[in-house]
Design a protein around this motif. Structure first.
Motif, PDB file in Angstrom:
ATOM      1  N   UNK A  69      14.129   0.411   9.811  1.00  0.00           N
ATOM      2  CA  UNK A  69      14.805   1.684   9.542  1.00  0.00           C
ATOM      3  C   UNK A  69      14.227   2.286   8.266  1.00  0.00           C
ATOM      4  N   UNK A  70      14.058   3.612   8.279  1.00  0.00           N
ATOM      5  CA  UNK A  70      13.569   4.279   7.070  1.00  0.00           C
ATOM      6  C   UNK A  70      14.783   4.745   6.282  1.00  0.00           C
ATOM      7  N   UNK A  71      14.969   4.159   5.102  1.00  0.00           N
ATOM      8  CA  UNK A  71      16.130   4.451   4.268  1.00  0.00           C
ATOM      9  C   UNK A  71      15.679   5.149   2.988  1.00  0.00           C
ATOM     10  N   UNK A  72      16.085   6.378   2.819  1.00  0.00           N
ATOM     11  CA  UNK A  72      15.760   7.166   1.631  1.00  0.00           C
ATOM     12  C   UNK A  72      14.247   7.362   1.507  1.00  0.00           C
ATOM     13  N   UNK A  73      13.554   6.413   0.897  1.00  0.00           N
ATOM     14  CA  UNK A  73      12.111   6.558   0.686  1.00  0.00           C
ATOM     15  C   UNK A  73      11.337   5.289   0.996  1.00  0.00           C
TER      16      UNK A  73
ATOM     17  N   UNK B 249       0.834  -1.199   0.000  1.00  0.00           N
ATOM     18  CA  UNK B 249       0.000   0.000   0.000  1.00  0.00           C
ATOM     19  C   UNK B 249       0.870   1.251   0.000  1.00  0.00           C
ATOM     20  N   UNK B 250       0.398   2.316  -0.612  1.00  0.00           N
ATOM     21  CA  UNK B 250       1.173   3.556  -0.681  1.00  0.00           C
ATOM     22  C   UNK B 250       1.521   4.086   0.702  1.00  0.00           C
ATOM     23  N   UNK B 251       0.589   3.939   1.640  1.00  0.00           N
ATOM     24  CA  UNK B 251       0.832   4.469   2.983  1.00  0.00           C
ATOM     25  C   UNK B 251       2.007   3.756   3.643  1.00  0.00           C
ATOM     26  N   UNK B 252       2.269   2.503   3.250  1.00  0.00           N
ATOM     27  CA  UNK B 252       3.373   1.734   3.830  1.00  0.00           C
ATOM     28  C   UNK B 252       4.730   2.274   3.412  1.00  0.00           C
ATOM     29  N   UNK B 253       4.755   3.210   2.481  1.00  0.00           N
ATOM     30  CA  UNK B 253       6.010   3.806   2.029  1.00  0.00           C
ATOM     31  C   UNK B 253       6.310   5.120   2.759  1.00  0.00           C
TER      32      UNK B 253
ATOM     33  N   UNK C 189       0.898  -1.979  16.660  1.00  0.00           N
ATOM     34  CA  UNK C 189       0.962  -0.627  17.186  1.00  0.00           C
ATOM     35  C   UNK C 189       2.396  -0.195  17.431  1.00  0.00           C
ATOM     36  N   UNK C 190       2.603   1.118  17.445  1.00  0.00           N
ATOM     37  CA  UNK C 190       3.936   1.659  17.674  1.00  0.00           C
ATOM     38  C   UNK C 190       3.839   3.026  18.337  1.00  0.00           C
ATOM     39  N   UNK C 191       4.826   3.332  19.171  1.00  0.00           N
ATOM     40  CA  UNK C 191       4.920   4.672  19.744  1.00  0.00           C
ATOM     41  C   UNK C 191       5.669   5.599  18.804  1.00  0.00           C
ATOM     42  N   UNK C 192       6.265   5.017  17.781  1.00  0.00           N
ATOM     43  CA  UNK C 192       6.995   5.735  16.735  1.00  0.00           C
ATOM     44  C   UNK C 192       8.077   6.650  17.317  1.00  0.00           C
ATOM     45  N   UNK C 193       8.884   6.026  18.191  1.00  0.00           N
ATOM     46  CA  UNK C 193      10.018   6.730  18.791  1.00  0.00           C
ATOM     47  C   UNK C 193      11.297   6.086  18.275  1.00  0.00           C
ATOM     48  N   UNK C 194      12.205   6.880  17.765  1.00  0.00           N
ATOM     49  CA  UNK C 194      13.427   6.350  17.180  1.00  0.00           C
ATOM     50  C   UNK C 194      14.407   5.896  18.264  1.00  0.00           C
ATOM     51  N   UNK C 195      14.990   4.720  18.075  1.00  0.00           N
ATOM     52  CA  UNK C 195      15.972   4.180  19.017  1.00  0.00           C
ATOM     53  C   UNK C 195      17.335   4.809  18.747  1.00  0.00           C
ATOM     54  N   UNK C 196      18.290   4.618  19.673  1.00  0.00           N
ATOM     55  CA  UNK C 196      19.640   5.153  19.447  1.00  0.00           C
ATOM     56  C   UNK C 196      20.277   4.625  18.163  1.00  0.00           C
ATOM     57  N   UNK C 197      19.830   3.431  17.696  1.00  0.00           N
ATOM     58  CA  UNK C 197      20.367   2.862  16.459  1.00  0.00           C
ATOM     59  C   UNK C 197      19.674   3.429  15.219  1.00  0.00           C
TER      60      UNK C 197
ATOM     61  N   UNK D 270       1.429   5.494  10.921  1.00  0.00           N
ATOM     62  CA  UNK D 270       0.566   4.640  10.108  1.00  0.00           C
ATOM     63  C   UNK D 270       1.365   3.909   9.031  1.00  0.00           C
ATOM     64  N   UNK D 271       2.377   4.599   8.498  1.00  0.00           N
ATOM     65  CA  UNK D 271       3.205   3.968   7.474  1.00  0.00           C
ATOM     66  C   UNK D 271       3.942   2.757   8.003  1.00  0.00           C
ATOM     67  N   UNK D 272       4.527   2.864   9.199  1.00  0.00           N
ATOM     68  CA  UNK D 272       5.256   1.742   9.790  1.00  0.00           C
ATOM     69  C   UNK D 272       4.313   0.586  10.112  1.00  0.00           C
ATOM     70  N   UNK D 273       3.157   0.882  10.674  1.00  0.00           N
ATOM     71  CA  UNK D 273       2.204  -0.173  11.025  1.00  0.00           C
ATOM     72  C   UNK D 273       1.742  -0.933   9.783  1.00  0.00           C
ATOM     73  N   UNK D 274       1.448  -0.200   8.720  1.00  0.00           N
ATOM     74  CA  UNK D 274       0.996  -0.842   7.477  1.00  0.00           C
ATOM     75  C   UNK D 274       2.129  -1.623   6.828  1.00  0.00           C
ATOM     76  N   UNK D 275       3.332  -1.069   6.895  1.00  0.00           N
ATOM     77  CA  UNK D 275       4.492  -1.763   6.334  1.00  0.00           C
ATOM     78  C   UNK D 275       4.738  -3.087   7.067  1.00  0.00           C
TER      79      UNK D 275
END
Length: 222
Positions: free
Chosen positions: A208-212, A86-90, A159-167, A95-100
């Motif tokens: 990890x979100x890489x580029x797009x 789905x487009x939202x997964x990109x 579900x996610x809190x969408x908080x980035x880890x130190x990595x 919402x993008x991370x959950x759908x992905x």
């Protein structure tokens, strides 16, 4: 790990109708006989003689899509449709991370049914250990004429809190339940079977979100 051992963790053209116009018109040649014939009552009217005739346009017939057939005790699955992301997964969003994450498991299920692991590889990091186990399980399940029946992973919740880890990763929690699975071979051979989960299991995914786009780094039971 996602249950395996080897429990499953195995795309015509429409023709363009052409319309051919055949036109004809008559006119005076300057000769008396021709002019008389043109004005004769038996001559076709100007509108009749100049009306173009259209050839019948062939109707376009869509190419039929081969029917999907799930795996059975006698044969592997056929014509399994590849899940489309789905487009939202990109998107780099909650919402993008959950759908992905759910799409990743859809591709795992596709691998169980087809023996194809490349779609999961394309969105997973090389150091993802659970991913490597999945590749090995599917490859072993499809040796020679063997196949995997069942083992479908169902995402009950995510579900996610969408908080980035130190990595630099984002964590996603999923509740998963797996169907009964069978590793089968010709002539009724069963190499392995596992009962369906009675309860759902909790998994953590790190991506990890890489580029797009998202890339899975880790998938583990909690």
């Amino acid at each position: 790990m996602i249950r395996s051992a080897v429990a499953p963790l195995r795309l015509g053209a429409l023709g363009l109708a052409a319309i051919l116009l055949l036109g004809g018109c008559s006119g005076s040649t300057g000769e008396p006989n021709a002019e008389a014939a043109e004005n004769s009552p038996s001559s076709p009217s100007s509108s009749e003689s100049t009306s173009p005739m259209e050839s019948a346009a062939p109707s376009a017939t869509p190419t039929p899509t081969a029917a999907y057939k799930p795996a059975t005790a006698e044969s592997p699955a056929e014509n399994v449709p590849l899940p489309v992301m789905p487009d939202v997964a990109k998107e780099q969003s909650k919402e993008g991370l959950e759908t992905f994450g759910e799409h990743w498991f859809d591709l795992v299920n596709y691998g169980y049914e087809t023996g194809e692991t490349s779609p999961v590889r394309a969105i997973s990091a090389p150091d993802c250990e659970r991913c490597e186990s999945f590749y090995a399980d599917v490859n072993e399940g499809y040796v020679n004429d063997d196949w995997i029946q069942g083992g479908h992973l169902r995402v009950i919740s995510r579900g996610t809190q969408f908080i980035q880890t130190p990595e630099g990763r984002f964590q996603l929690i999923l509740s998963i339940r797996q169907d009964a699975s069978f590793n089968r071979g010709p002539n009724g051979k069963i190499y392995h079977e596992a009962a369906a989960d009675e309860e759902s299991s909790a998994f953590i995914m790190e991506a990890t979100y890489v580029s797009d786009h998202w890339v899975v780094n880790l998938v583990e039971n909690m």
